[in-house]
Write a protein that holds these residues in place. Structure first.
Motif, PDB file in Angstrom:
ATOM      1  N   UNK A  36       0.835  -1.208   0.000  1.00 37.71           N
ATOM      2  CA  UNK A  36       0.000   0.000   0.000  1.00 37.71           C
ATOM      3  C   UNK A  36       0.871   1.260   0.000  1.00 37.71           C
ATOM      4  N   UNK A  37       1.930   1.246   0.800  1.00 41.53           N
ATOM      5  CA  UNK A  37       2.845   2.394   0.836  1.00 41.53           C
ATOM      6  C   UNK A  37       3.488   2.628  -0.530  1.00 41.53           C
ATOM      7  N   UNK A  38       3.867   1.545  -1.173  1.00 38.48           N
ATOM      8  CA  UNK A  38       4.508   1.644  -2.483  1.00 38.48           C
ATOM      9  C   UNK A  38       3.543   2.203  -3.526  1.00 38.48           C
ATOM     10  N   UNK A  39       2.309   1.720  -3.480  1.00 35.42           N
ATOM     11  CA  UNK A  39       1.294   2.217  -4.412  1.00 35.42           C
ATOM     12  C   UNK A  39       0.989   3.690  -4.147  1.00 35.42           C
ATOM     13  N   UNK A  40       0.935   4.044  -2.875  1.00 38.30           N
ATOM     14  CA  UNK A  40       0.664   5.447  -2.525  1.00 38.30           C
ATOM     15  C   UNK A  40       1.816   6.344  -2.978  1.00 38.30           C
ATOM     16  N   UNK A  41       3.043   5.845  -2.866  1.00 41.79           N
ATOM     17  CA  UNK A  41       4.202   6.620  -3.324  1.00 41.79           C
ATOM     18  C   UNK A  41       4.115   6.863  -4.832  1.00 41.79           C
ATOM     19  N   UNK A  42       3.731   5.825  -5.575  1.00 37.29           N
ATOM     20  CA  UNK A  42       3.562   5.989  -7.023  1.00 37.29           C
ATOM     21  C   UNK A  42       2.483   7.024  -7.333  1.00 37.29           C
ATOM     22  N   UNK A  45       3.857  10.494  -6.724  1.00 41.57           N
ATOM     23  CA  UNK A  45       4.773  10.913  -7.799  1.00 41.57           C
ATOM     24  C   UNK A  45       3.978  11.423  -8.991  1.00 41.57           C
ATOM     25  N   UNK A  46       2.960  10.652  -9.371  1.00 44.53           N
ATOM     26  CA  UNK A  46       2.156  11.044 -10.526  1.00 44.53           C
ATOM     27  C   UNK A  46       1.299  12.277 -10.234  1.00 44.53           C
ATOM     28  N   UNK A  47       1.074  12.529  -8.950  1.00 43.21           N
ATOM     29  CA  UNK A  47       0.306  13.719  -8.562  1.00 43.21           C
ATOM     30  C   UNK A  47       1.205  14.941  -8.386  1.00 43.21           C
ATOM     31  N   UNK A  48       2.518  14.727  -8.436  1.00 48.96           N
ATOM     32  CA  UNK A  48       3.453  15.839  -8.279  1.00 48.96           C
ATOM     33  C   UNK A  48       3.843  16.122  -6.841  1.00 48.96           C
ATOM     34  N   UNK A  49       3.403  15.280  -5.914  1.00 53.80           N
ATOM     35  CA  UNK A  49       3.732  15.474  -4.492  1.00 53.80           C
ATOM     36  C   UNK A  49       5.016  14.706  -4.179  1.00 53.80           C
ATOM     37  N   UNK A  50       6.140  15.242  -4.633  1.00 51.91           N
ATOM     38  CA  UNK A  50       7.401  14.508  -4.576  1.00 51.91           C
ATOM     39  C   UNK A  50       7.927  14.312  -3.153  1.00 51.91           C
ATOM     40  N   UNK A  51       7.764  15.309  -2.312  1.00 44.96           N
ATOM     41  CA  UNK A  51       8.254  15.191  -0.933  1.00 44.96           C
ATOM     42  C   UNK A  51       7.507  14.086  -0.188  1.00 44.96           C
ATOM     43  N   UNK A  52       6.195  14.067  -0.356  1.00 38.43           N
ATOM     44  CA  UNK A  52       5.391  13.016   0.280  1.00 38.43           C
ATOM     45  C   UNK A  52       5.771  11.640  -0.267  1.00 38.43           C
ATOM     46  N   UNK A  53       6.010  11.586  -1.569  1.00 36.00           N
ATOM     47  CA  UNK A  53       6.390  10.319  -2.194  1.00 36.00           C
ATOM     48  C   UNK A  53       7.702   9.803  -1.610  1.00 36.00           C
ATOM     49  N   UNK A  84      11.514   4.683  -6.629  1.00 39.72           N
ATOM     50  CA  UNK A  84      12.417   5.760  -6.212  1.00 39.72           C
ATOM     51  C   UNK A  84      13.106   6.370  -7.440  1.00 39.72           C
ATOM     52  N   UNK A  85      13.503   5.517  -8.377  1.00 43.89           N
ATOM     53  CA  UNK A  85      14.146   5.999  -9.602  1.00 43.89           C
ATOM     54  C   UNK A  85      13.191   6.884 -10.398  1.00 43.89           C
ATOM     55  N   UNK A  86      11.921   6.494 -10.433  1.00 43.45           N
ATOM     56  CA  UNK A  86      10.927   7.320 -11.127  1.00 43.45           C
ATOM     57  C   UNK A  86      10.821   8.702 -10.478  1.00 43.45           C
ATOM     58  N   UNK A  87      10.892   8.714  -9.154  1.00 40.77           N
ATOM     59  CA  UNK A  87      10.848   9.989  -8.433  1.00 40.77           C
ATOM     60  C   UNK A  87      12.055  10.853  -8.798  1.00 40.77           C
ATOM     61  N   UNK A  88      13.241  10.245  -8.795  1.00 41.58           N
ATOM     62  CA  UNK A  88      14.456  10.999  -9.117  1.00 41.58           C
ATOM     63  C   UNK A  88      14.425  11.515 -10.563  1.00 41.58           C
ATOM     64  N   UNK A  89      13.831  10.748 -11.448  1.00 47.45           N
ATOM     65  CA  UNK A  89      13.699  11.208 -12.839  1.00 47.45           C
ATOM     66  C   UNK A  89      12.816  12.451 -12.891  1.00 47.45           C
ATOM     67  N   UNK A  90      11.708  12.406 -12.162  1.00 48.53           N
ATOM     68  CA  UNK A  90      10.814  13.568 -12.112  1.00 48.53           C
ATOM     69  C   UNK A  90      11.533  14.789 -11.537  1.00 48.53           C
ATOM     70  N   UNK A  91      12.447  14.539 -10.616  1.00 51.85           N
ATOM     71  CA  UNK A  91      13.195  15.628  -9.975  1.00 51.85           C
ATOM     72  C   UNK A  91      14.406  16.057 -10.799  1.00 51.85           C
TER      73      UNK A  91
END
Length: 227
Positions: A36-42, A45-53, A84-91
């Motif tokens: 659930x945590x992993x899905x919420x992180x995804x 990320x897609x919502x643009x809430x990178x810090x929360x992710x 996490x890599x997807x998050x870093x790509x967005x950043x």
């Protein structure tokens, strides 16, 4: 269902199913919580809430390490470094994303499809960072692994087809034996029926013979008395 909506970027539907998953009290295992945590992180990320992710991903990793959650968990594939890599790509932190993908490949073990995904993405990231040599080498690894996977899939399909053919042949043989057994049973029953019928006929003839003999004897006795 939740991950399917995330892949399609249908965030409203994903948010609904995420809320349902978080409120579900039936699955409180470490694996379930991590999923659930992993899905919420995804979702974040897609919502643009990178810090929360990022906080969610750190929490996911803490839960995985604390409870020794394996990559092939019952609740699903546990690969937080890919997310996490997807998050870093967005950043825009591409080199960090590459390092995370390398870590993810190590964790994935024999999950070959996901490993291919990581190598392809890594090659793209190397190209974006201007590292053409690493991009080419990584893409070559991707192609080699992809060819190996496709070859194995073809081999397994062939084995599966042969197994199905063998099973079909065995089923035909079994069916033939069953039919032969039925025929033999019918023939045996028929012969038994004929034998019983012959016995009944013989018994009938014998009874008639005895009756006729008795009648003749009685007739002879009567005639003798009349004399």
């Amino acid at each position: 269902m939740l991950l399917a909506f995330l892949r399609k970027n249908q965030l409203d539907s994903a948010a609904y199913f995420l809320s349902k998953a978080k409120s579900d009290t039936t699955n409180r295992s470490a694996e379930g919580k991590a999923a659930i945590l992993l899905a919420e992180a995804q979702f974040k990320i897609q919502s643009g809430a990178y810090t929360e992710a990022e906080h969610l991903l750190l929490e996911t990793w803490e839960l995985i390490r604390k409870n020794n959650v394996t990559v092939n968990a019952a609740a699903g594939l546990m690969a937080p470094d890919y997310v996490f890599a997807q998050l870093r790509i967005k950043q825009g932190r591409l080199n960090e994303a590459i390092d995370l993908l390398k870590q993810d490949i190590v964790r994935l073990l024999n999950n070959r499809v996901e490993i291919l995904r990581d190598y392809r993405l890594m090659a793209e990231l190397y190209a974006k960072t201007g590292n053409a040599k690493q991009a080419a080498e990584t893409y070559a690894i991707f192609l080699a692994k992809q060819d190996s996977l496709l070859a194995d899939q073809e081999k397994y399909r062939s084995i599966s087809f042969e197994a199905e053919q063998q099973m079909s042949a065995k089923e035909i043989a079994i069916s033939k034996l069953e039919n032969e057994s039925r025929v033999a049973t019918l023939m045996r029953n028929f012969l038994i029926g004929i034998a019983v019928l012959l016995l009944l006929l013989a018994a009938g003839f014998y009874q008639r013979f005895r009756y006729k003999k008795k009648a003749n004897t009685l007739l002879e006795t009567t005639l003798a008395n009349l004399k």
